[in-house]
Design a protein around this motif. Structure first.
Motif, PDB file in Angstrom:
ATOM      1  N   LYS A   1      -7.388  -5.386   7.519  1.00 27.26           N
ATOM      2  CA  LYS A   1      -7.994  -6.674   7.851  1.00 27.26           C
ATOM      3  C   LYS A   1      -9.419  -6.828   7.315  1.00 27.26           C
ATOM      4  CE  LYS A   1      -4.948  -7.884  11.517  1.00 27.26           C
ATOM      5  NZ  LYS A   1      -4.215  -6.862  12.186  1.00 27.26           N
ATOM      6  N   LYS A   2      -9.954  -5.771   6.715  1.00 32.90           N
ATOM      7  CA  LYS A   2     -11.290  -5.863   6.123  1.00 32.90           C
ATOM      8  C   LYS A   2     -11.166  -6.392   4.701  1.00 32.90           C
ATOM      9  CE  LYS A   2     -13.391  -2.310   8.935  1.00 32.90           C
ATOM     10  NZ  LYS A   2     -14.371  -1.242   8.998  1.00 32.90           N
ATOM     11  N   ASN A   3     -12.276  -6.528   4.017  1.00 32.97           N
ATOM     12  CA  ASN A   3     -12.269  -7.044   2.643  1.00 32.97           C
ATOM     13  C   ASN A   3     -12.797  -6.014   1.659  1.00 32.97           C
ATOM     14  OD1 ASN A   3     -11.379  -9.695   3.346  1.00 32.97           O
ATOM     15  ND2 ASN A   3     -13.445 -10.135   4.073  1.00 32.97           N
ATOM     16  N   ASN A   4     -12.401  -6.188   0.401  1.00 35.56           N
ATOM     17  CA  ASN A   4     -12.925  -5.386  -0.711  1.00 35.56           C
ATOM     18  C   ASN A   4     -12.545  -3.914  -0.657  1.00 35.56           C
ATOM     19  OD1 ASN A   4     -14.291  -7.658  -1.856  1.00 35.56           O
ATOM     20  ND2 ASN A   4     -15.787  -7.438  -0.215  1.00 35.56           N
ATOM     21  N   TYR A   5     -11.301  -3.643  -0.273  1.00 36.48           N
ATOM     22  CA  TYR A   5     -10.820  -2.268  -0.191  1.00 36.48           C
ATOM     23  C   TYR A   5      -9.614  -2.029  -1.083  1.00 36.48           C
ATOM     24  CZ  TYR A   5     -13.648  -0.596   3.709  1.00 36.48           C
ATOM     25  OH  TYR A   5     -14.697  -0.175   4.489  1.00 36.48           O
ATOM     26  N   VAL A   6      -9.548  -0.807  -1.591  1.00 34.99           N
ATOM     27  CA  VAL A   6      -8.313  -0.249  -2.119  1.00 34.99           C
ATOM     28  C   VAL A   6      -7.905   0.775  -1.064  1.00 34.99           C
ATOM     29  CG1 VAL A   6      -7.208   1.134  -3.920  1.00 34.99           C
ATOM     30  CG2 VAL A   6      -8.961  -0.563  -4.542  1.00 34.99           C
ATOM     31  N   ILE A   7      -6.690   0.631  -0.551  1.00 36.76           N
ATOM     32  CA  ILE A   7      -6.220   1.478   0.545  1.00 36.76           C
ATOM     33  C   ILE A   7      -5.029   2.302   0.073  1.00 36.76           C
ATOM     34  CG2 ILE A   7      -5.277   1.512   2.890  1.00 36.76           C
ATOM     35  CD1 ILE A   7      -6.588  -1.347   3.211  1.00 36.76           C
ATOM     36  N   SER A   8      -5.160   3.612   0.222  1.00 37.65           N
ATOM     37  CA  SER A   8      -4.051   4.517  -0.050  1.00 37.65           C
ATOM     38  C   SER A   8      -3.414   4.861   1.286  1.00 37.65           C
ATOM     39  CB  SER A   8      -4.573   5.784  -0.729  1.00 37.65           C
ATOM     40  OG  SER A   8      -3.567   6.765  -0.749  1.00 37.65           O
ATOM     41  N   LEU A   9      -2.175   4.410   1.475  1.00 39.35           N
ATOM     42  CA  LEU A   9      -1.447   4.726   2.710  1.00 39.35           C
ATOM     43  C   LEU A   9      -0.699   6.040   2.548  1.00 39.35           C
ATOM     44  CD1 LEU A   9       0.228   1.318   3.695  1.00 39.35           C
ATOM     45  CD2 LEU A   9      -1.820   2.350   4.678  1.00 39.35           C
ATOM     46  N   GLY A  10      -0.574   6.777   3.636  1.00 41.76           N
ATOM     47  CA  GLY A  10       0.253   7.975   3.617  1.00 41.76           C
ATOM     48  C   GLY A  10       1.689   7.590   3.284  1.00 41.76           C
ATOM     49  N   GLY A  11       2.463   8.549   2.797  1.00 40.73           N
ATOM     50  CA  GLY A  11       3.821   8.285   2.349  1.00 40.73           C
ATOM     51  C   GLY A  11       4.711   7.585   3.365  1.00 40.73           C
ATOM     52  N   GLY A  12       4.537   7.881   4.649  1.00 42.38           N
ATOM     53  CA  GLY A  12       5.384   7.280   5.679  1.00 42.38           C
ATOM     54  C   GLY A  12       4.799   6.044   6.337  1.00 42.38           C
ATOM     55  N   ALA A  13       3.564   5.702   6.029  1.00 41.45           N
ATOM     56  CA  ALA A  13       2.884   4.609   6.736  1.00 41.45           C
ATOM     57  C   ALA A  13       3.563   3.253   6.559  1.00 41.45           C
ATOM     58  CB  ALA A  13       1.420   4.513   6.302  1.00 41.45           C
ATOM     59  N   PHE A  14       4.066   2.981   5.371  1.00 38.50           N
ATOM     60  CA  PHE A  14       4.672   1.675   5.085  1.00 38.50           C
ATOM     61  C   PHE A  14       5.993   1.521   5.846  1.00 38.50           C
ATOM     62  CE2 PHE A  14       6.090  -1.665   1.895  1.00 38.50           C
ATOM     63  CZ  PHE A  14       5.009  -2.522   2.098  1.00 38.50           C
ATOM     64  N   MET A  15       6.519   2.621   6.366  1.00 39.80           N
ATOM     65  CA  MET A  15       7.742   2.575   7.172  1.00 39.80           C
ATOM     66  C   MET A  15       7.463   1.941   8.532  1.00 39.80           C
ATOM     67  SD  MET A  15       9.736   3.849   4.991  1.00 39.80           S
ATOM     68  CE  MET A  15      11.246   4.045   5.897  1.00 39.80           C
ATOM     69  N   ASN A  16       6.212   1.986   8.958  1.00 42.40           N
ATOM     70  CA  ASN A  16       5.807   1.402  10.238  1.00 42.40           C
ATOM     71  C   ASN A  16       5.805  -0.124  10.108  1.00 42.40           C
ATOM     72  OD1 ASN A  16       3.768   0.108  11.990  1.00 42.40           O
ATOM     73  ND2 ASN A  16       3.380   2.172  12.737  1.00 42.40           N
ATOM     74  N   LYS A  17       6.604  -0.790  10.934  1.00 41.45           N
ATOM     75  CA  LYS A  17       6.766  -2.248  10.840  1.00 41.45           C
ATOM     76  C   LYS A  17       5.432  -2.988  10.996  1.00 41.45           C
ATOM     77  CE  LYS A  17       9.642  -5.995  12.502  1.00 41.45           C
ATOM     78  NZ  LYS A  17       9.830  -6.765  13.704  1.00 41.45           N
ATOM     79  N   ASN A  18       4.586  -2.564  11.932  1.00 39.06           N
ATOM     80  CA  ASN A  18       3.295  -3.240  12.146  1.00 39.06           C
ATOM     81  C   ASN A  18       2.394  -3.119  10.918  1.00 39.06           C
ATOM     82  OD1 ASN A  18       4.015  -3.991  14.753  1.00 39.06           O
ATOM     83  ND2 ASN A  18       3.126  -2.143  15.651  1.00 39.06           N
ATOM     84  N   ILE A  19       2.344  -1.926  10.355  1.00 35.90           N
ATOM     85  CA  ILE A  19       1.532  -1.709   9.154  1.00 35.90           C
ATOM     86  C   ILE A  19       2.096  -2.537   8.002  1.00 35.90           C
ATOM     87  CG2 ILE A  19       0.833  -0.027   7.392  1.00 35.90           C
ATOM     88  CD1 ILE A  19       0.792   2.097   9.657  1.00 35.90           C
ATOM     89  N   ARG A  20       3.396  -2.411   7.784  1.00 27.13           N
ATOM     90  CA  ARG A  20       4.032  -3.105   6.663  1.00 27.13           C
ATOM     91  C   ARG A  20       3.839  -4.618   6.755  1.00 27.13           C
ATOM     92  NH1 ARG A  20       8.494  -1.039   7.363  1.00 27.13           N
ATOM     93  NH2 ARG A  20       9.608  -2.670   8.479  1.00 27.13           N
ATOM     94  N   GLU A  21       4.090  -5.202   7.917  1.00 27.71           N
ATOM     95  CA  GLU A  21       3.936  -6.654   8.060  1.00 27.71           C
ATOM     96  C   GLU A  21       2.499  -7.093   7.841  1.00 27.71           C
ATOM     97  OE1 GLU A  21       5.744  -7.667  11.827  1.00 27.71           O
ATOM     98  OE2 GLU A  21       7.766  -7.574  10.963  1.00 27.71           O
ATOM     99  N   SER A  22       1.555  -6.306   8.329  1.00 24.37           N
ATOM    100  CA  SER A  22       0.146  -6.635   8.133  1.00 24.37           C
ATOM    101  C   SER A  22      -0.239  -6.533   6.654  1.00 24.37           C
ATOM    102  CB  SER A  22      -0.737  -5.722   8.983  1.00 24.37           C
ATOM    103  OG  SER A  22      -2.066  -6.161   8.956  1.00 24.37           O
ATOM    104  N   VAL A  23       0.252  -5.502   5.977  1.00 27.13           N
ATOM    105  CA  VAL A  23      -0.009  -5.347   4.541  1.00 27.13           C
ATOM    106  C   VAL A  23       0.572  -6.535   3.786  1.00 27.13           C
ATOM    107  CG1 VAL A  23       0.609  -4.018   2.471  1.00 27.13           C
ATOM    108  CG2 VAL A  23      -0.224  -2.830   4.504  1.00 27.13           C
ATOM    109  N   LEU A  24       1.828  -6.873   4.055  1.00 27.28           N
ATOM    110  CA  LEU A  24       2.496  -7.941   3.307  1.00 27.28           C
ATOM    111  C   LEU A  24       1.859  -9.303   3.570  1.00 27.28           C
ATOM    112  CD1 LEU A  24       6.198  -6.745   3.599  1.00 27.28           C
ATOM    113  CD2 LEU A  24       4.659  -6.549   1.626  1.00 27.28           C
TER     114      LEU A  24
END
Length: 169
Positions: free
Chosen positions: A70-93
């Protein structure tokens, strides 16, 4: 204002290495959620898994990822399993530009070199476990905005491809 850039993919796919370079070239901040969790807990991810369990780690991972998405001006490297988390994935998308860095499981197996940093893997079942994780995750990774097939591409070319996609938004 451009959205944050989030790199997703399997362990050892180059998210941290490429993310740092892209952030520097684009004058953005870089964050690796796994490294932040390690610092915050004064333990490696493997130690966290052993001492506090995967559920604790996944809880920490969600908090850490959502904080930066939710911050600005970042490149974020997620751990391999993080995108599997629905809350993380929906927020990213919803809030970010996401790129799946696809690396063949055989190359991941080779890159890992069988260090003890990967809590979901051990040397005995190496490639089989990587293939299993990939099969579990690929349909979720496909939800990222873009996919870059990293096969036979050097860092410089990959960085250029990532920046090109980031600039298009």
């Amino acid at each position: 204002m451009k959205k944050n850039l989030v790199l997703v993919g399997m362990m050892a796919s180059g998210k941290t290495t490429l993310g740092k370079i892209v952030a520097k070239k684009q004058n953005l901040k870089f964050i690796d959620t796994d490294l932040n969790i390690e610092k915050k807990n004064s333990m490696t991810i493997s130690e966290i898994f052993k001492k506090k369990g995967e559920d604790f780690f996944r809880y920490e991972e969600e908090k850490e990822a959502l904080k930066y998405i939710k911050k600005n001006n970042y490149v974020i490297s997620l751990g391999g399993g993080a995108f599997m988390n629905k809350n993380i994935r929906e927020s990213v998308l919803k809030n970010c530009l996401s790129i799946w860095l696809y690396v063949d499981p055989k190359l991941i197996n080779k890159r890992i070199g069988w260090n003890n940093k990967r809590p979901l893997l051990n040397k005995q079942d190496g490639l089989d476990k990587i293939n299993k994780l990939y099969l579990e995750r690929k349909d979720i990774y496909k939800k990222a905005n873009y996919k870059i097939i990293c096969k036979n591409l050097d860092k410089k070319v990959l960085v250029e491809k990532i920046i090109e996609l980031y600039e298009k938004q």
